[in-house]
Scaffold this active site. Structure first.
Site, PDB file in Angstrom:
ATOM      1  N   GLU A   7      -1.174  27.511  16.588  1.00 25.67           N
ATOM      2  CA  GLU A   7      -2.488  28.181  16.511  1.00 25.67           C
ATOM      3  C   GLU A   7      -2.687  29.446  16.827  1.00 25.67           C
ATOM      4  O   GLU A   7      -2.863  30.330  16.469  1.00 25.67           O
ATOM      5  CB  GLU A   7      -4.149  27.096  15.404  1.00 25.67           C
ATOM      6  CG  GLU A   7      -3.698  26.663  13.966  1.00 25.67           C
ATOM      7  CD  GLU A   7      -4.946  25.376  14.322  1.00 25.67           C
ATOM      8  OE1 GLU A   7      -6.080  26.644  14.440  1.00 25.67           O
ATOM      9  OE2 GLU A   7      -5.285  24.672  13.839  1.00 25.67           O
ATOM     10  N   ASP A  89      -3.174  21.939  14.307  1.00 28.06           N
ATOM     11  CA  ASP A  89      -4.185  20.927  14.816  1.00 28.06           C
ATOM     12  C   ASP A  89      -4.666  20.112  14.253  1.00 28.06           C
ATOM     13  O   ASP A  89      -3.872  20.166  13.025  1.00 28.06           O
ATOM     14  CB  ASP A  89      -5.678  21.723  14.897  1.00 28.06           C
ATOM     15  CG  ASP A  89      -5.426  22.771  16.182  1.00 28.06           C
ATOM     16  OD1 ASP A  89      -4.736  22.613  16.987  1.00 28.06           O
ATOM     17  OD2 ASP A  89      -6.536  23.265  16.366  1.00 28.06           O
ATOM     18  N   TYR A 303      -6.428  16.571  22.272  1.00 29.31           N
ATOM     19  CA  TYR A 303      -6.856  17.761  20.935  1.00 29.31           C
ATOM     20  C   TYR A 303      -8.984  17.332  21.953  1.00 29.31           C
ATOM     21  O   TYR A 303      -9.143  16.235  21.472  1.00 29.31           O
ATOM     22  CB  TYR A 303      -6.605  17.095  19.783  1.00 29.31           C
ATOM     23  CG  TYR A 303      -7.580  17.928  19.193  1.00 29.31           C
ATOM     24  CD1 TYR A 303      -6.486  19.339  18.509  1.00 29.31           C
ATOM     25  CD2 TYR A 303      -8.077  17.269  17.791  1.00 29.31           C
ATOM     26  CE1 TYR A 303      -7.773  20.236  17.993  1.00 29.31           C
ATOM     27  CE2 TYR A 303      -8.070  18.326  16.896  1.00 29.31           C
ATOM     28  CZ  TYR A 303      -8.190  19.824  16.935  1.00 29.31           C
ATOM     29  OH  TYR A 303      -9.016  20.607  16.118  1.00 29.31           O
TER      30      TYR A 303
END
Length: 582
Positions: A7, A89, A303
């Site tokens: 991303e 993600d 994350y």
């Protein structure tokens, strides 16, 4: 040749370094397509669906995305790419982006999905070995979330324009309700006056105990809550104060000791990280998430959008190795965060932790990154350590010329345990009992300091306005919003000028109050649970999205039920508005 799509550009650079020149790594720069905002479909709130399929709207390009995708396609053709690995993600939104990219890059044939919870060389290579396909359950959950937000946002925002208000939303409006209701509580608050007397002796804060609970003159606040150390009797308070001034000492009449342990907390979830950084550093959620994003993309933490407290066995072992090498094997505890979190709705990936627990502070971090990384490292490392041990002492004391006792207490840490992991963040507490020792019959002279003893005349205070991280805490407790939306929701309330932030406290504006008090009631139902902007209704919607994601609920059925519920509430609101002036 393989093409890997992530991303962000920062993430692409980190991964390119791990995979070398034989793999093409490119960034989508976030979403590439979403519900249309331009053309004939740009103003539509709803698209038709069937009994077996969700709506199929024409997906529109996001800003600058068409050029980005064309460049990726051009580079891929030139490099003769024969396999595409989409590494967006590892969550609902990331899966939606992966699905759109898979559609747009279909000419390259072999398109696979990879996910990882941390940007490290090992994690990336393991993900490549476990390449799979796009998870359509996650995609459907993301679609339904979009359809819900579009329908509610477009229809109710248009409704709210009769009051010259800009927008309403599925999560933002009930979140605004917390701020407005808190402001009402502040405005309606009626303070209760009180008197209190305080004295410091041997560094311990003593308060006169004026009343017992069953005393007819016992002080109680506006909610009826009893407080033994407050009184309505100013004469009694003055007498206590004068006795303390004259005597200048206390006599310990009862001393009790208690030993207790403090357990380490689980590693951070998104909401606990936002709250901790807010309390410690005074950071807004948006600032914390920005700094965490940078740490994640540089490969330093896992994350940062997660509801899970679970961590990998290998990471826990590294943390234990670090504990042993730094403080010794006897500081290793049972560990917190080993299994799936009970009741967790989004447990697809780990808690927020350092990717390399052996590194207490990596090189190359700026000041904000260093502070946040150290906090994350301390929380995770501490979660694998022993409990800390404390002792507390409660002292009841008396005066010779006043009949009421004074209560004081103090505590000290006996064994630091997990708190050693926070020694670079927290002040060191007292580690020994008062000296000289305090026993029954001991004389405690008042400390030589200003306003000691202190006669206090005050009144109870209204509840505080929410901080941004405090608002995150209540969003979490009421199950509205998700890790990816906490900061964005609060930012939207500020951008829409429904709230203002003054010195770190949120206050509802006139527009915010009008929206909550005058507009949202049109969407209320006889049952609070079925009122569109109630926390229970919003929480149910969030739960349904999670159940679609996990494959428990059918996305078409959830969407159909929601459309039916919303249609009934919206039509009722329109009818009511005809009967009332706005």
């Amino acid at each position: 040749m393989d093409l890997v799509i992530v991303e962000s550009g920062a993430k692409a650079k980190t991964i390119q370094k791990y995979l070398g020149k034989n793999v093409l790594v490119r960034a989508s720069v976030g979403h590439v397509q979403d519900l249309p905002t331009k053309g004939k479909d740009g103003s539509k709130a709803l698209w038709s669906h069937t009994d077996t399929s969700l709506p199929d709207p024409p997906w529109g390009w996001t800003e600058r995305a068409e050029k980005t995708v064309k460049r990726i396609i051009s580079d891929s053709r030139r490099k003769k790419v024969d396999r595409v690995l989409i590494a967006t993600d590892p969550d609902r939104e990331g899966e939606f982006i992966a699905w759109r990219l898979a559609e747009l890059l279909s000419e390259f044939g072999d398109i696979q999905r990879i996910t990882f919870n941390e940007i490290t060389e090992t994690a990336i290579k393991e993900a490549l070995q476990a390449a799979g396909t796009v998870d359509m359950n996650l995609v459907d959950a993301a679609k339904v979330r979009r359809f819900m937000d579009r329908l509610i946002g477009y229809r109710t925002s248009r409704f709210a324009r009769s009051w010259s208000l800009s927008s309403m939303g599925r999560v933002q409006t009930p979140t605004l309700g917390f701020v407005v209701e808190r402001e009402k509580a502040i405005q309606a608050f009626v303070p209760t006056p009180y008197w209190a007397v305080q004295a410091f002796a041997s560094g311990i804060d003593f308060r006169v105990r004026f009343h017992e609970k069953d005393d007819s003159l016992a002080w109680r606040d506006e909610k009826g809550k009893f407080n033994a150390h407050r009184t309505n009797d100013s004469t009694l308070a003055n007498k206590a104060h004068e006795s303390l001034k004259i005597e200048g000492r206390l006599i310990a009449s009862k001393v009790s000791l208690n030993n207790y342990k403090r357990s380490p907390r689980a590693p951070f979830t998104t909401d606990t990280l936002l709250q901790s950084a807010g309390r410690r550093f005074g950071w807004r959620p948006s600032n914390t998430m920005r700094v965490a994003q940078g740490l994640y993309e540089a490969g330093h933490i896992t994350y940062m959008r997660t509801d899970s407290t679970r961590t990998s066995a290998s990471a826990r072992q590294k943390a234990k190795d670090k504990i042993i090498s730094t403080w010794g094997e006897d500081l290793v505890g049972r560990g917190v965060g080993g299994g799936k979190q009970k009741g967790a709705v989004q447990d697809a990936h780990e808690a927020i932790r350092p990717t390399n627990p052996l590194s207490e502070l990596p090189n190359g971090l700026d000041d904000s990154q260093s502070r946040l990384y150290r906090l994350i490292w301390s929380r995770f490392t501490g979660s694998q350590m022993k409990e800390s041990e404390w002792s507390s002492m409660k002292i009841e004391s008396r005066l010779e010329t006043f009949e009421k006792p004074l209560n004081g207490d103090t505590k000290w840490r006996v064994s630091p345990g997990w708190e050693l992991a926070f020694e670079n963040l927290d002040k060191k507490p007292a580690t020994s009992p008062p000296s000289p020792a305090i026993m029954e019959g001991s004389t405690l002279r008042l400390d030589d300091k200003e306003e000691n003893p202190n006669l206090i005349e005050d009144q109870t205070k209204p509840p505080n306005r929410y901080t941004q991280h405090g608002l995150v805490a209540i969003m979490k407790s009421e199950s509205i919003g998700r890790p990816s939306t906490y900061a964005a929701t609060i930012k939207k309330l500020l951008d829409r000028k429904y709230c203002s932030d003054t010195k770190g406290r949120l206050k509802a504006t006139e527009d915010g109050t009008m929206l909550w008090d005058e507009v949202t009631p049109f969407y209320n139902s006889e049952s609070q649970e079925n009122s569109l902007f109630s926390t229970s209704f919003t929480s149910k919607m969030e739960s349904d999205l999670d159940l679609i994601e996990s494959g428990v609920k059918d996305s078409v059925r959830v969407w159909d039920d929601f459309v039916s519920s919303f249609r009934g509430l919206h039509e009722k609101a329109l009818e009511m508005k005809k009967e009332r002036p706005t």
